[in-house]
Design a protein around this motif. Sequence first.
Motif, PDB file in Angstrom:
ATOM      1  N   ASP A  47       0.890  -1.288   0.097  1.00 44.22           N
ATOM      2  CA  ASP A  47       0.208   0.123   0.184  1.00 44.22           C
ATOM      3  C   ASP A  47       0.998   1.266  -0.129  1.00 44.22           C
ATOM      4  N   PRO A 188     -16.807   9.171   4.350  1.00 42.74           N
ATOM      5  CA  PRO A 188     -15.569   8.962   4.287  1.00 42.74           C
ATOM      6  C   PRO A 188     -14.848   9.782   3.258  1.00 42.74           C
ATOM      7  N   LEU A 190     -12.296  10.159   0.531  1.00 40.26           N
ATOM      8  CA  LEU A 190     -11.515   9.082  -0.129  1.00 40.26           C
ATOM      9  C   LEU A 190     -10.379   9.751  -0.883  1.00 40.26           C
ATOM     10  N   TRP A 197      -5.062   9.554  -3.104  1.00 39.22           N
ATOM     11  CA  TRP A 197      -6.365   8.799  -2.448  1.00 39.22           C
ATOM     12  C   TRP A 197      -5.602   8.405  -1.114  1.00 39.22           C
ATOM     13  N   TYR A 199      -6.303   5.458   1.643  1.00 42.67           N
ATOM     14  CA  TYR A 199      -6.162   3.917   1.765  1.00 42.67           C
ATOM     15  C   TYR A 199      -7.463   3.444   1.048  1.00 42.67           C
ATOM     16  N   THR A 200      -8.580   3.677   1.661  1.00 41.46           N
ATOM     17  CA  THR A 200      -9.805   3.306   1.407  1.00 41.46           C
ATOM     18  C   THR A 200     -10.332   2.939   0.219  1.00 41.46           C
ATOM     19  N   SER A 203      -7.755   0.147  -1.811  1.00 46.10           N
ATOM     20  CA  SER A 203      -8.046  -1.036  -1.283  1.00 46.10           C
ATOM     21  C   SER A 203      -8.947  -1.937  -1.848  1.00 46.10           C
ATOM     22  N   HIS A 221      -9.043  -1.930  12.082  1.00 47.73           N
ATOM     23  CA  HIS A 221      -9.792  -1.839  10.782  1.00 47.73           C
ATOM     24  C   HIS A 221     -11.241  -2.084  10.882  1.00 47.73           C
ATOM     25  N   ASN A 224     -13.321   0.580   9.379  1.00 48.06           N
ATOM     26  CA  ASN A 224     -13.683   0.814   8.006  1.00 48.06           C
ATOM     27  C   ASN A 224     -14.223  -0.155   7.193  1.00 48.06           C
ATOM     28  N   THR A 225     -14.820  -1.051   7.676  1.00 46.06           N
ATOM     29  CA  THR A 225     -15.150  -2.324   7.146  1.00 46.06           C
ATOM     30  C   THR A 225     -16.746  -1.758   6.394  1.00 46.06           C
ATOM     31  N   THR A 227     -17.864   1.056   5.656  1.00 49.86           N
ATOM     32  CA  THR A 227     -17.799   1.841   4.645  1.00 49.86           C
ATOM     33  C   THR A 227     -17.106   1.078   3.246  1.00 49.86           C
ATOM     34  N   GLN A 228     -16.135   0.415   3.328  1.00 48.91           N
ATOM     35  CA  GLN A 228     -15.524  -0.392   2.579  1.00 48.91           C
ATOM     36  C   GLN A 228     -16.685  -1.369   1.730  1.00 48.91           C
TER      37      GLN A 228
END
Length: 457
Positions: A47, A188, A190, A197, A199-200, A203, A221, A224-225, A227-228
């Motif tokens: 990353d 979020p 981005l 960018w 990382y969101t 990734s 993390h 973040n999940t 959102t991802q």
Amino acid sequence: MTDHKNSTVVRFAPSPTGNIHIGNARTALINWLYARKHGGSFILRFDDTDVARSKQEYADGIERDLQWLGINPDRIERQSARFDAYERATEQLKAEGLLYPCYETPEELERQRKQLAMRGLPPVYNRVALKYTPEDLAQFESEGRRAHWRFLLPKHDDDPFVTKRTEITWQDLVRGDQTVDLASMSDPILIREDGTWLYTLPSVVDDIDMGVTHVIRGDDHVTNTGTQIAIFRALGAEAPGFGHHNLLTTASGEGLSKRLGSLSIMALAEDHYEPMAVASLATLIGTSDAVEAVGTMHQLVDRFDISRITKSAAKFDVAELDQLNARLVHALDYASVKARLKRVGADGGEAFWEAVKGNLAKVEDASFWYAKIKDAAPVIEEEDREFIALAQELLPGEPWDETTWLQWTSALKKQSDRKGKGLFMPLRKALTGVDHGPELGPLLLLIGRENTLARLS
Ligand code: GLU
């Protein structure tokens, strides 16, 4: 992506901005073992979108450290080589109105948060940027402000200012059923003001393009999940499975950081720890399984079960690593250490290894005993002088064999008034110069008659 559908694909995604430590190794190992257990593949993904902080030497170091641990990635990817893919995803989201420009400064955002807090409301971004008029935008531009871009979370029907409880759920491989409410989260950011960018998004784009089936990472993390998963769906993809493992802390409970040099994999390797001691501890700590020294990666694959990882943080203790290391060292045969002994100038042959290994914490510590055998300064206490003189007199003649030590000490026992520690300790100190160590019988043979006589005189 149908070719990926049935086989497990995982990735370990470090930022090459420092050396990896035992906590990062834990993430890598858990991914690796999961892949091996399920006949899947393991991607090492750098990353490195943060071009300024990412360094080739760190990327090389991470590859080297993984190899040392016994992890050979099936594929290596770099985010810095994939900006086109992120650009396409960005354009797609913008075209669909799912990525919108915002111009608030950090101070303005802080003020908004404070106002919400005063009204007892959670610090969720109020989406005012969606209300900017063309005049507002022209004004920002004329002031030289640059936009950062937020992803519009799907937490509303028609009116984005009327948000509603919107649950995202997943079955976490470690934590079980998880539910988050998007309404409690801010849209979020981005893309930063400078156009880079966070990382969101990259990734998620990578996980889609590379057919990643399971995202396994630290529980820092978890937030973040939700959102991802929403971004996966916005890009028309099905979200992969997720697993969030607990993090390691130092023995005193601090979080590990790349700055903690002593726990870097590189430092542990240089410090001559066995890779399998590090791998065993990094994997089995913080699970409901017993922490044991596992001899090979194959065995660790058999032992490992991701669902046995516990939820609370686990303490990494060097003393525990030392114990596991010693246990592995004691079980190593000569053939597997010969080259290493040679490197530290301590290849005293199989008999030497067998004589000393039970006393070693690290393989390379054998050099200490090697030196003692070759050339020790004898230590003889005043009160032992007479006894040592007798020992010299009674030292059996050659040829010597495994019975020599017993012959010698039996004779000494008979002809002196000593036994037990009073008999053995003076011999040990005279022969090796120290008051502890491996069994003396085998050492005596390695020291040889001539050297022994010299040390007793
Ligand atoms: N680069 C991220 C990290 O090191 C990766 C997180 C993830 O696995 O999604 O924390």
